[in-house]
Design a protein around this motif. Structure first.
Motif, short mmCIF file in Angstrom:
data_model
loop_
_atom_site.label_atom_id
_atom_site.label_comp_id
_atom_site.label_asym_id
_atom_site.label_seq_id
_atom_site.Cartn_x
_atom_site.Cartn_y
_atom_site.Cartn_z
N SER A 155 34.00 65.00 71.74
CA SER A 155 34.82 63.80 71.89
C SER A 155 34.54 63.06 73.20
N THR A 156 34.45 61.75 73.11
CA THR A 156 34.34 60.90 74.30
C THR A 156 35.35 59.78 74.14
N SER A 157 35.43 58.91 75.14
CA SER A 157 36.42 57.82 75.05
C SER A 157 35.99 56.77 74.01
N THR A 158 34.71 56.79 73.61
CA THR A 158 34.24 55.73 72.70
C THR A 158 34.04 56.19 71.25
N ASN A 159 34.20 57.47 70.98
CA ASN A 159 34.03 57.87 69.58
C ASN A 159 35.34 58.40 68.98
N LYS A 160 35.33 58.49 67.69
CA LYS A 160 36.52 58.94 66.96
C LYS A 160 36.04 60.02 65.99
N ILE A 161 36.41 61.25 66.27
CA ILE A 161 35.93 62.35 65.43
C ILE A 161 37.10 62.95 64.64
N HIS A 162 36.89 63.10 63.36
CA HIS A 162 37.88 63.76 62.53
C HIS A 162 37.24 64.99 61.91
N PHE A 163 38.02 66.01 61.71
CA PHE A 163 37.49 67.14 60.94
C PHE A 163 38.46 67.50 59.83
N ILE A 164 37.89 67.98 58.75
CA ILE A 164 38.69 68.37 57.59
C ILE A 164 38.19 69.71 57.11
N SER A 165 39.09 70.64 56.89
CA SER A 165 38.68 71.91 56.33
C SER A 165 38.37 71.70 54.84
N CYS A 166 37.15 71.99 54.44
CA CYS A 166 36.74 71.70 53.07
C CYS A 166 35.68 72.71 52.63
N ASP A 167 35.91 73.31 51.49
CA ASP A 167 34.87 74.16 50.89
C ASP A 167 34.06 73.27 49.95
N VAL A 168 32.81 73.02 50.30
CA VAL A 168 32.01 72.04 49.53
C VAL A 168 31.70 72.50 48.11
N SER A 169 31.93 73.78 47.82
CA SER A 169 31.68 74.24 46.45
C SER A 169 32.84 73.89 45.52
N ASP A 170 33.93 73.40 46.10
CA ASP A 170 35.12 73.07 45.32
C ASP A 170 35.23 71.54 45.20
N TYR A 171 35.00 71.04 43.99
CA TYR A 171 34.95 69.58 43.81
C TYR A 171 36.24 68.89 44.27
N ASP A 172 37.40 69.47 43.95
CA ASP A 172 38.66 68.82 44.31
C ASP A 172 38.81 68.68 45.83
N GLN A 173 38.33 69.68 46.55
CA GLN A 173 38.40 69.60 48.03
C GLN A 173 37.44 68.52 48.54
N CYS A 174 36.29 68.36 47.89
CA CYS A 174 35.33 67.32 48.30
C CYS A 174 35.94 65.94 48.06
N LYS A 175 36.56 65.78 46.91
CA LYS A 175 37.16 64.48 46.56
C LYS A 175 38.31 64.16 47.54
N ALA A 176 39.11 65.19 47.85
CA ALA A 176 40.23 64.97 48.79
C ALA A 176 39.69 64.57 50.16
N ALA A 177 38.60 65.22 50.59
CA ALA A 177 38.00 64.89 51.90
C ALA A 177 37.47 63.45 51.89
N TYR A 178 36.81 63.08 50.80
CA TYR A 178 36.30 61.70 50.66
C TYR A 178 37.46 60.70 50.77
N ASP A 179 38.56 60.96 50.08
CA ASP A 179 39.71 60.03 50.11
C ASP A 179 40.27 59.90 51.52
N ILE A 180 40.33 61.02 52.25
CA ILE A 180 40.86 60.98 53.62
C ILE A 180 39.94 60.15 54.52
N VAL A 181 38.63 60.43 54.43
CA VAL A 181 37.66 59.72 55.28
C VAL A 181 37.66 58.22 54.96
#
Ligand SMILES: NC(=O)c1ccc[n+]([C@@H]2O[C@H](COP(=O)([O-])OP(=O)(O)OC[C@H]3O[C@@H](n4cnc5c(N)ncnc54)[C@H](OP(=O)(O)O)[C@@H]3O)[C@@H](O)[C@H]2O)c1
Length: 223
Positions: free
Chosen positions: A17-43
């Protein structure tokens, strides 16, 4: 940033993290489609638009095909192949409609042939490479770039457990810099280091009869 372990993601966020960037993280198991879709919606909700996705998640293991291995194969394909397919399913139509977007998939030079002791990993990576190559051919006309990264051995948690020789193994920071440069350079495909790329090329053109003889001598070239 997506991965399963949120504690490691939180500490990476703090480190980057710096003062000029915005970093988000999401716990996501990429083998699980529903978790991928939820992560996409959040981003999408948070940033409005997605310009680039780097599909790097993967697991590597040595595995024998002479013992029962179906579960290992399902799990490995679930992450190394379907982890990419899940995001292709979501992002390709979105990028196509937008008329732009970059989809960067991390495969491996282990996709070149089936190596003894790595059949499950090699087949997951050859499936990933072929999927990415087809997507590149199909989506280019819509202004979408699909790139394949194929590393040789890199010194990471994945390779730390390996006992077999790992020729030309590269420091992870150096590998990350090369990948970053290749993505910015707009290449379609990038394999490194060159020594492993050359070795992979030679293996790819060997007739099956010659390769089969060599393969029994033991021949992993990449994770
Ligand atoms: N190291 C090498 O020599 C080498 C060579 C060729 C290709 N590659 C490829 O490079 C990529 C990165 O590997 P690496 O060497 O950096 O391995 P690594 O150190 O083990 O890191 C793997 C990363 O993938 C994430 N991950 C694993 N399973 C996941 C899942 N189900 N859902 C979401 N995230 C998941 C892990 O986070 P969590 O565990 O927190 O989920 C971790 O961040 C992989 O695709 C690998 O196959 C590596």
């Amino acid at each position: 940033m997506l991965a399963r372990n949120s504690e490691r993601l939180a500490s990476l966020k703090e480190e980057l993290s710096t003062s000029t960037n915005k970093i988000h993280f999401i716990s996501c198991d990429v083998s699980d489609y529903d978790q991928c879709k939820a992560a996409y919606d959040i981003v999408k909700g948070e940033f409005g638009s997605i310009d680039i996705a780097i599909l790097n998640a993967g697991i590597g293991l040595n595995s024998s095909l002479s013992i029962p291995h179906r579960e290992v194969a399902i799990n490995t394909m679930g992450i190394n192949y379907f982890g990419i397919v899940n995001f292709g399913h979501i992002l390709f139509p979105y990028f196509r409609e937008k008329g732009s977007g970059e989809f960067i998939g991390v495969s491996s030079m282990a996709d070149v042939r089936g190596f003894e002791g790595s059949g499950i990993y090699c087949s997951s990576k050859s499936a990933a490479s072929t999927y990415l190559e087809s997507a590149r051919a199909e989506l280019r006309r819509y202004g979408v770039r699909v790139m394949t990264i194929k590393p040789g051995f890199v010194d990471t948690n994945m390779t730390k457990k390996n006992k077999h020789p790992m020729p030309f193994i590269m420091d992870a920071t150096k590998a990350a810099r090369l990948i970053y440069k290749a993505i910015n350079g707009k290449k379609n495909s990038y394999s490194f280091p060159w020594q492993t790329r050359f070795g992979s090329y030679l293996l790819s053109i060997l007739p099956d009869t010659v390769y089969d003889k060599l393969a029994t001598l033991r021949g992993d070239i990449g994770q």
